[in-house]
Design an enzyme around this catalytic site. Structure first.
Site, PDB file in Angstrom:
ATOM      1  N   HIS A   1      42.505  28.352  76.958  1.00  0.00           N
ATOM      2  CA  HIS A   1      42.295  27.879  75.592  1.00  0.00           C
ATOM      3  C   HIS A   1      43.180  26.656  75.313  1.00  0.00           C
ATOM      4  CE1 HIS A   1      40.872  32.086  75.416  1.00  0.00           C
ATOM      5  NE2 HIS A   1      39.970  31.590  74.583  1.00  0.00           N
TER       6      HIS A   1
ATOM      7  N   HIS B   1      39.311  22.875  77.010  1.00  0.00           N
ATOM      8  CA  HIS B   1      38.336  23.852  76.527  1.00  0.00           C
ATOM      9  C   HIS B   1      37.789  23.450  75.155  1.00  0.00           C
ATOM     10  CE1 HIS B   1      36.646  27.545  74.921  1.00  0.00           C
ATOM     11  NE2 HIS B   1      37.570  27.545  73.973  1.00  0.00           N
TER      12      HIS B   1
ATOM     13  N   HIS C   1      39.209  25.136  66.300  1.00  0.00           N
ATOM     14  CA  HIS C   1      38.938  26.568  66.442  1.00  0.00           C
ATOM     15  C   HIS C   1      39.929  27.282  67.360  1.00  0.00           C
ATOM     16  CE1 HIS C   1      37.126  25.732  70.378  1.00  0.00           C
ATOM     17  NE2 HIS C   1      37.112  27.040  70.586  1.00  0.00           N
ATOM     18  N   ASP C   2      40.613  26.591  68.257  1.00  0.00           N
ATOM     19  CA  ASP C   2      41.615  27.214  69.129  1.00  0.00           C
ATOM     20  C   ASP C   2      42.953  26.507  69.015  1.00  0.00           C
ATOM     21  OD1 ASP C   2      39.582  28.383  71.925  1.00  0.00           O
ATOM     22  OD2 ASP C   2      40.400  29.424  70.194  1.00  0.00           O
TER      23      ASP C   2
END
EC number: 3.1.4.-
Length: 846
Positions: free
Chosen positions: A677, A681, A718-719
């Site tokens: 992550h 990614h 989102h990460d």
């Protein structure tokens, strides 16, 4: 009263270089009617023929010759000195000989070379000069030369070339008497009157000496040769500190002395040695003003200004690299305008150069040509010209007064600036008008073209739809009375048609496949147009809404309930730019067919290891199978910035592009270095979103630009700062994130809160600060829902919703299956009980 700086009637100066050579390092100059003599470090006395044009007031120098040598630097003496830099330009000298060959052209060099008097105490009698310093042309045509190494004065006869001692020429000391028996200590400056009286600056005896009728006497200075600073009416009580230069007043009644190490200009009466300070102060500085308010930085020489009506004198100010004008009558000091860099050079206790006045001075100084004066040690007067010895560059310059004044030059500059501004305004106005007309013309043509195309498309769609409705929904079959009974009319609602259908079926009528299909379309049209199947259809009002859908998606639209936060508004600008997005998509798709798009990093010999983001977008964005490691060091920020630009978000929305660039770069920098992550990614997720938008048909579900931005932004954050473990691990280990967010999607909540907090903590990172509050809240809501959806605990829930939507597209087959069941039930005399409804979409109905 102190003269006001930048006087309009001040005449400007002109500087011309008449000779320059790297091997020529002049110290002092003296001019006769047809010759110019100059002493130079390391070579001796040079002689230049002079040609003068009276009409043009212009002087030219002929080829020089060295008429008096430099015994020390020419190696005629076997004496060693401790001072480097006394000589220069002699390749045969090494570090163990009399000096070094590298001359450093700075004020400190010449001063240090001359002041090493302790190392130059050469004993004995000499036949030629050792280190000539200053010189003057006597009334009889001979040239008197001071020698800082032989501690005396030489006389040179130009006609015969002979040279002989004039005074001193012995070891350093202080002794009056017969000229050849007297003693000096490194004499420098020298002048002679019309009556053949010689005055010498005995530098390291700190005295002014007088030579008259072959007798040397001390005019002013301490009898013991002590340095200091003191004025007085008695010459013997006066103190100097290393005087280097002398000049006579016009009436030859006074000597002007450059008292170098006291940083002042002194005035000495030639009759009794009475001495006073004309200008300057004991502290070095660079200040114009009157008397003691002015400041010098090691003045070394002076000469009368031939074009001055007040008997002014120019002083070579070494440390300040400038000529200073000294008015003996008023004791004032001024720096010529052309030797001033800025208003700060005019700083004094009585002249305010702050604020607007300083700006005005700086502007006016830019209008005139600057005269650069590098460290110079000699200046002399020749007719209406002044000759300057530029020791630093090995040049001789001629300075004269021009016919132009400062005020006239400033006015010319202002007029020229006004003319240029006027021309610029005219040109800019003309260009703006032309560009405006071109843009207007192009805009009108484009709008007309777009209007015609859209109108043609709408007409074609409307015609097609009306034909479709007429053929499939309103047409009736005249061949059968049964078909006429099921003819769909605009005055009958879809719900009435269903009831009629069921009543006829209950009475024994078996509907045909065509009748069932028409009834199905009737239900769909009623739901889409009116939102209520109990209302009659109005095809004219429902046309615009119905033509946006195709038949394959009609049932899916009916079954899928939109989220509560989804907005139904439509923005014109979104429809304007939608064509541009498709154009970019076509360009990217077409680029796949170019030869360079198939190259890899390994195949390209010229590649440096990674392609940039632009090449990545053009070549690979339409391909889902892409090597993200080809994006280089900053893949996420590069791809994010270019996608926002490609989709027109930075142009159509009030987004700060610079802040967005900083935000994405900061997000990428703060991503943790975990195995999966990480920023690579996140870049892959962002690329996948772009692929599904353009290639997967997701763009057709986007309402406006803000929803598109929410899709891309949610991928970027989102990460954010993912710790490398999943939610289940955080919850089971009692991690602080799980405790903070009550075990409810702790990672997703952490990503969201960290990203939004990062955006708000600095104005430079908040690229949404100018977005209206309603729109920014909408974007935030969408981003939160999208990131929440990445929680793996919601995987099956979302998957089931997708399956339901996909299953709804099979509604036509389901309806056909229901129809077959009805036919089969009729054949088995099956009757539907009254009061019960029939679900046309329930494939399990019996």
């Amino acid at each position: 009263e102190i003269p006001v700086p930048l006087q309009e009637d001040e005449k400007l100066l002109e500087k011309t270089t008449v000779y320059q050579s790297d091997s020529f390092l002049p110290i002092r100059v003296a001019a006769s009617e047809d010759c110019l003599y100059a002493t130079a470090i390391g070579s001796g006395v040079w002689k230049f023929p002079i040609s003068y044009d009276d009409a043009k007031d212009k002087m030219q120098l002929g080829e020089p010759e060295v008429v008096v040598g430099d015994s020390i630097c020419n190696g005629n003496l076997t004496v060693r000195f401790n001072s480097p830099g006394i000589c220069s330009g002699h390749d045969h000298m090494d570090s163990d000989s009399l000096g070094v060959a590298d001359l450093r052209k700075t004020p400190e060099f010449v001063m240090a070379s001359i002041e090493q008097r302790e190392a130059l105490r050469v004993a004995g009698q000499f036949e030629e000069p050792l280190l000539p310093f200053d010189l003057v042309v006597a009334p009889d045509g001979s040239v008197l030369i001071t020698d800082v190494a032989a501690h005396g004065i030489w006389r040179y006869f130009p006609e015969s070339g002979a040279i002989e001692p004039f005074a001193g020429i012995d070891v350093a000391g202080t002794l009056d008497g017969e000229a050849l028996s007297a003693k000096f200590s490194s004499p420098t400056g020298i002048v002679v009157t019309e009556k053949n009286v010689v005055f010498v600056a005995d530098t390291w005896n700190h005295q002014i000496r007088k030579i008259e009728d072959g007798v040397v006497s001390t005019l002013a200075g301490d009898e013991r040769g002590l340095p200091g600073y003191a004025d007085g009416v008695n010459g013997s009580r006066v103190l100097f500190n290393g005087p280097f230069g002398l000049s006579l007043s016009e009436d030859e009644e006074y000597l002007l002395v450059a008292d170098t190490h006291n940083h002042v200009i002194r005035q000495v009466a030639v009759q009794n040695g009475s001495t006073s300070t004309l200008s300057g102060g004991i502290d070095a500085g660079f200040v114009d003003g009157i008397g003691p308010l002015s400041r010098f930085g090691s003045p070394v020489d002076l000469a009368p200004i031939p074009w001055s009506d007040e008997g002014s004198t120019y002083v070579t100010d070494v440390e300040n690299s400038a000529l200073r004008k000294v008015n003996r009558k008023w004791s004032t000091v001024e720096t010529p305008i052309q030797m001033t860099d800025s208003a700060a050079d005019y700083a004094s206790s009585d002249v305010d150069t702050d604020g607007l006045k300083a700006c005005k001075i700086d502007y006016e100084l830019e209008c005139i040509e600057r005269i650069e004066i590098l460290p110079s040690y000699g200046i002399d007067t020749y007719r209406n010209l002044m000759i300057l010895a530029d020791t630093s560059t090995g040049a001789l310059h001629v300075i004269k007064e021009s016919g132009n004044t400062f005020g006239k030059q400033v006015r010319q500059c202002q007029e020229e600036d006004a003319r240029k501004r006027h021309e610029t305004v005219i040109i800019a106005s003309a260009c703006s008008s032309v560009i405006l007309f071109i843009l207007l013309g192009a805009g009108v043509v484009g709008l007309v073209s777009i209007y015609r195309k859209n109108k043609a498309k709408l007409e074609a769609k409307e015609k097609k739809f009306k034909k479709y409705v007429k053929t499939n929904l309103l047409a009736s079959s005249s061949s059968s009375l049964d078909n006429e009974r099921y003819h769909i009319q605009q005055s009958i609602s879809p719900l009435d048609q269903v009831l009629t259908f069921l009543q006829e079926y209950e009475q024994g009528h078996i509907p045909s496949q065509d009748e069932a299909a028409k009834l199905r379309r009737k239900l769909i049209c009623g739901a889409l147009m009116n939102g209520d199947v109990s209302k009659p259809l109005d095809f004219d009002e429902g046309l615009n809404e119905f033509k946006k859908h195709d038949e394959a998606n009609l049932v899916a639209e009916l079954l899928q309930a939109p989220p509560t936060y989804r907005r139904t508004r439509s923005k014109k600008r979104w429809h304007k730019t939608f064509a541009a997005y498709h154009a970019a998509h076509l360009l990217r798709t077409a680029s796949k067919h170019y030869p360079h798009s198939t190259k890899t990093v390994e195949e390209d010999e010229d590649s440096e290891g990674a392609t940039d983001a632009s090449t990545f977008l053009v070549t690979f964005c339409s391909d889902f199978r892409v090597n993200l490691f080809q994006l280089g060091d900053h893949p996420l920020s590069n791809l994010g910035e270019l996608l926002f630009k490609e989709y027109g978000l930075t142009k159509e929305l009030p987004i700060h592009s610079v802040s967005f660039s900083k935000f994405t770069r900061r997000i990428e920098e703060l991503m943790k270095d975990v195995p999966y992550h990480n920023s690579k990614h996140v870049t892959g997720v962002l690329h996948a979103m772009d692929f599904f938008l353009m290639e997967g048909g997701l763009m057709s579900f986007i309402v406006d630009e803000y929803e598109l931005m929410a899709c891309l932004l949610s991928c970027i954050v989102h990460d954010f700062q993912h710790p490398g473990v999943n939610n289940d691990f955080l919850i089971r280990t009692g991690h602080e994130l799980a405790l903070t967010y009550n075990d409810s999607a702790p990672l997703e909540n952490f990503h969201l809160s960290s990203a939004f907090y990062l955006m708000k903590q600095s104005k430079d990172l908040d690229f949404l600060r100018d977005v209206p509050i309603e729109d920014s809240q909408h974007v935030r809501r969408l981003v939160i829902d999208l990131v929440w959806a990445t929680d793996m605990s919601k995987h099956f829930e979302i998957l089931n919703q997708g399956k339901l939507i996909l299953r709804s597209k099979e509604s036509k087959a389901c309806f056909d299956q229901a129809y077959e069941q009805l036919v089969k039930a009729k054949s088995n005399s099956f009757q539907i009980p009254r009061g019960q409804s029939f679900n046309f979409y329930d494939t399990t109905s019996s």
